[in-house]
Motif scaffolding. Structure first.
Motif, PDB file in Angstrom:
ATOM      1  N   LYS A   1      39.613  50.535  45.162  1.00  0.00           N
ATOM      2  CA  LYS A   1      40.171  49.816  44.031  1.00  0.00           C
ATOM      3  C   LYS A   1      40.154  48.326  44.357  1.00  0.00           C
ATOM      4  O   LYS A   1      40.632  47.901  45.399  1.00  0.00           O
ATOM      5  CB  LYS A   1      41.605  50.279  43.784  1.00  0.00           C
ATOM      6  CG  LYS A   1      42.236  49.738  42.514  1.00  0.00           C
ATOM      7  CD  LYS A   1      41.813  50.537  41.312  1.00  0.00           C
ATOM      8  CE  LYS A   1      42.661  50.173  40.094  1.00  0.00           C
ATOM      9  NZ  LYS A   1      42.243  50.930  38.893  1.00  0.00           N
TER      10      LYS A   1
ATOM     11  N   HIS B   1      41.644  43.022  41.751  1.00  0.00           N
ATOM     12  CA  HIS B   1      41.731  42.584  40.358  1.00  0.00           C
ATOM     13  C   HIS B   1      40.637  43.274  39.554  1.00  0.00           C
ATOM     14  O   HIS B   1      39.512  43.452  40.026  1.00  0.00           O
ATOM     15  CB  HIS B   1      41.556  41.069  40.236  1.00  0.00           C
ATOM     16  CG  HIS B   1      42.622  40.288  40.928  1.00  0.00           C
ATOM     17  ND1 HIS B   1      43.846  40.040  40.363  1.00  0.00           N
ATOM     18  CD2 HIS B   1      42.637  39.710  42.154  1.00  0.00           C
ATOM     19  CE1 HIS B   1      44.578  39.336  41.208  1.00  0.00           C
ATOM     20  NE2 HIS B   1      43.864  39.120  42.302  1.00  0.00           N
ATOM     21  N   LYS B   2      40.968  43.655  38.341  1.00  0.00           N
ATOM     22  CA  LYS B   2      39.971  44.168  37.408  1.00  0.00           C
ATOM     23  C   LYS B   2      39.318  42.976  36.716  1.00  0.00           C
ATOM     24  O   LYS B   2      40.009  42.132  36.131  1.00  0.00           O
ATOM     25  CB  LYS B   2      40.628  45.094  36.389  1.00  0.00           C
ATOM     26  CG  LYS B   2      39.678  45.621  35.321  1.00  0.00           C
ATOM     27  CD  LYS B   2      40.420  46.509  34.327  1.00  0.00           C
ATOM     28  CE  LYS B   2      39.536  46.929  33.177  1.00  0.00           C
ATOM     29  NZ  LYS B   2      40.252  47.787  32.194  1.00  0.00           N
TER      30      LYS B   2
ATOM     31  N   GLU C   1      36.417  47.602  38.089  1.00  0.00           N
ATOM     32  CA  GLU C   1      37.743  47.587  38.705  1.00  0.00           C
ATOM     33  C   GLU C   1      37.729  48.198  40.105  1.00  0.00           C
ATOM     34  O   GLU C   1      38.769  48.294  40.752  1.00  0.00           O
ATOM     35  CB  GLU C   1      38.772  48.304  37.833  1.00  0.00           C
ATOM     36  CG  GLU C   1      38.430  49.724  37.451  1.00  0.00           C
ATOM     37  CD  GLU C   1      39.408  50.272  36.421  1.00  0.00           C
ATOM     38  OE1 GLU C   1      40.603  50.368  36.744  1.00  0.00           O
ATOM     39  OE2 GLU C   1      38.970  50.591  35.295  1.00  0.00           O
TER      40      GLU C   1
ATOM     41  N   TYR D   1      37.434  48.404  27.161  1.00  0.00           N
ATOM     42  CA  TYR D   1      37.633  48.258  28.602  1.00  0.00           C
ATOM     43  C   TYR D   1      38.131  46.859  28.954  1.00  0.00           C
ATOM     44  O   TYR D   1      38.877  46.681  29.915  1.00  0.00           O
ATOM     45  CB  TYR D   1      36.318  48.557  29.320  1.00  0.00           C
ATOM     46  CG  TYR D   1      36.409  48.642  30.819  1.00  0.00           C
ATOM     47  CD1 TYR D   1      37.190  49.599  31.442  1.00  0.00           C
ATOM     48  CD2 TYR D   1      35.691  47.762  31.627  1.00  0.00           C
ATOM     49  CE1 TYR D   1      37.256  49.689  32.818  1.00  0.00           C
ATOM     50  CE2 TYR D   1      35.746  47.838  33.005  1.00  0.00           C
ATOM     51  CZ  TYR D   1      36.540  48.809  33.602  1.00  0.00           C
ATOM     52  OH  TYR D   1      36.607  48.891  34.963  1.00  0.00           O
TER      53      TYR D   1
ATOM     54  N   ASP E   1      42.204  46.405  28.427  1.00  0.00           N
ATOM     55  CA  ASP E   1      43.188  47.135  29.224  1.00  0.00           C
ATOM     56  C   ASP E   1      43.353  46.500  30.603  1.00  0.00           C
ATOM     57  O   ASP E   1      42.528  46.692  31.494  1.00  0.00           O
ATOM     58  CB  ASP E   1      42.754  48.600  29.376  1.00  0.00           C
ATOM     59  CG  ASP E   1      42.630  49.318  28.035  1.00  0.00           C
ATOM     60  OD1 ASP E   1      43.376  48.956  27.119  1.00  0.00           O
ATOM     61  OD2 ASP E   1      41.783  50.230  27.932  1.00  0.00           O
ATOM     62  N   HIS E   2      44.400  45.694  30.784  1.00  0.00           N
ATOM     63  CA  HIS E   2      44.750  45.129  32.096  1.00  0.00           C
ATOM     64  C   HIS E   2      43.582  44.365  32.724  1.00  0.00           C
ATOM     65  O   HIS E   2      43.227  44.587  33.882  1.00  0.00           O
ATOM     66  CB  HIS E   2      45.236  46.225  33.043  1.00  0.00           C
ATOM     67  CG  HIS E   2      46.276  47.119  32.465  1.00  0.00           C
ATOM     68  ND1 HIS E   2      47.554  46.694  32.181  1.00  0.00           N
ATOM     69  CD2 HIS E   2      46.228  48.423  32.095  1.00  0.00           C
ATOM     70  CE1 HIS E   2      48.258  47.696  31.671  1.00  0.00           C
ATOM     71  NE2 HIS E   2      47.484  48.748  31.596  1.00  0.00           N
ATOM     72  N   ASN E   3      42.991  43.487  31.974  1.00  0.00           N
ATOM     73  CA  ASN E   3      41.835  42.710  32.426  1.00  0.00           C
ATOM     74  C   ASN E   3      42.313  41.399  33.026  1.00  0.00           C
ATOM     75  O   ASN E   3      42.847  40.540  32.325  1.00  0.00           O
ATOM     76  CB  ASN E   3      40.895  42.454  31.243  1.00  0.00           C
ATOM     77  CG  ASN E   3      39.707  41.582  31.601  1.00  0.00           C
ATOM     78  OD1 ASN E   3      39.424  41.345  32.772  1.00  0.00           O
ATOM     79  ND2 ASN E   3      39.017  41.109  30.582  1.00  0.00           N
ATOM     80  N   ASP E   4      42.084  41.206  34.318  1.00  0.00           N
ATOM     81  CA  ASP E   4      42.579  40.008  34.995  1.00  0.00           C
ATOM     82  C   ASP E   4      41.766  38.758  34.681  1.00  0.00           C
ATOM     83  O   ASP E   4      42.164  37.653  35.078  1.00  0.00           O
ATOM     84  CB  ASP E   4      42.618  40.247  36.507  1.00  0.00           C
ATOM     85  CG  ASP E   4      43.683  41.270  36.898  1.00  0.00           C
ATOM     86  OD1 ASP E   4      44.795  41.193  36.357  1.00  0.00           O
ATOM     87  OD2 ASP E   4      43.384  42.155  37.722  1.00  0.00           O
TER      88      ASP E   4
ATOM     89  N   HIS F   1      41.276  38.124  31.490  1.00  0.00           N
ATOM     90  CA  HIS F   1      41.949  37.789  30.220  1.00  0.00           C
ATOM     91  C   HIS F   1      40.953  37.356  29.144  1.00  0.00           C
ATOM     92  O   HIS F   1      41.186  36.382  28.426  1.00  0.00           O
ATOM     93  CB  HIS F   1      43.007  36.697  30.445  1.00  0.00           C
ATOM     94  CG  HIS F   1      43.981  37.027  31.533  1.00  0.00           C
ATOM     95  ND1 HIS F   1      44.890  38.067  31.430  1.00  0.00           N
ATOM     96  CD2 HIS F   1      44.171  36.470  32.761  1.00  0.00           C
ATOM     97  CE1 HIS F   1      45.602  38.126  32.551  1.00  0.00           C
ATOM     98  NE2 HIS F   1      45.180  37.175  33.367  1.00  0.00           N
TER      99      HIS F   1
END
Length: 225
Positions: free
Chosen positions: A102, A105-106, A134, A187, A190-193, A195
């Protein structure tokens, strides 16, 4: 030269890699092992292997994913050129015995990557690449770190003179980006670093430098530089 491409989702095709192949008179064969019962080329019929991205993980317990790694292993032993993008780079690292983890950061969207080695002629110090991941690979100890980004350190590696893996995408053309966004844009939400929204990603023009970088990479891998 026969270039065998392993494609892992309809939305992520070879893009400018196909343009490079056509310009050099090479034949491109595209395989879809996720769709067609794990059909893969043999090592004997592969002069250059391209492993594209996809939504799966090398850690998934699927026979065709393991069979891909067996093909990569054979080609590594034969010193044939291999290029991996995103999942493809992770598959190379996994074949070499390193982890796919993992990422801290995504990253989904456009962001700079920074060159860390000068072994590949013609690569600029910085590129604006398309990120869509991710997970990340561990950089093989026998390889050189090739790229980093602001959020994820392990962005690319080069092994000898015939293997390159990139965690990001340089190959997409405008049509490829549109295809990725309209089919998989959620995609990015959803929690995309990074932004970035699908609309933001679409509005960003594909940098001309990315096509030039693909040319430089494949010239290096095929010893035509």
């Amino acid at each position: 030269m026969r270039i065998n491409v392993l494609q892992h989702t309809p939305s992520e095709g070879p893009g400018s890699i196909a343009d490079w192949a056509s310009a050099h008179g090479h034949e491109l064969y595209i395989y879809h092992p996720y769709q067609f019962n794990g059909v893969l080329p043999t090592a004997a019929e592969t002069d250059l292997l391209v492993i594209l991205g996809g939504p799966m993980s090398p850690n998934d317990d699927l026979d065709w994913i393991e069979n891909e790694r067996q093909l990569i292993k054979q080609l590594l032993a034969q010193h044939k050129p291999i290029f991996g993008a995103c999942y493809g780079a992770q598959q190379i690292a996994k074949t070499l015995g390193y982890g796919v983890l993992k990422a801290p950061h995504k990253e989904v969207g456009w962001a700079p990557v920074y060159r860390q080695a000068t072994v590949v002629p013609g690569l600029p110090e910085q590129l604006t690449a398309l990120h869509w991941h991710e997970e990340m690979f561990e950089v093989p100890r026998e390889a050189q770190l090739l790229f980093t980004s602001d959020l994820v350190h392990n962005q690319g590696f080069v092994l000898g003179d015939n293997v390159i893996g990139l965690q990001f995408h340089l190959e997409p053309k405008a049509l490829n980006v549109r295809t990725m966004v309209v089919n998989d844009g959620q995609y990015a939400m959803d929690h995309n670093d990074l932004h970035q929204t699908p609309e933001t990603i679409l509005k960003t023009a594909v940098p001309a430098a990315n096509r030039a970088a693909i040319d430089a990479i494949f010239d290096f891998l095929t010893n035509t530089h």
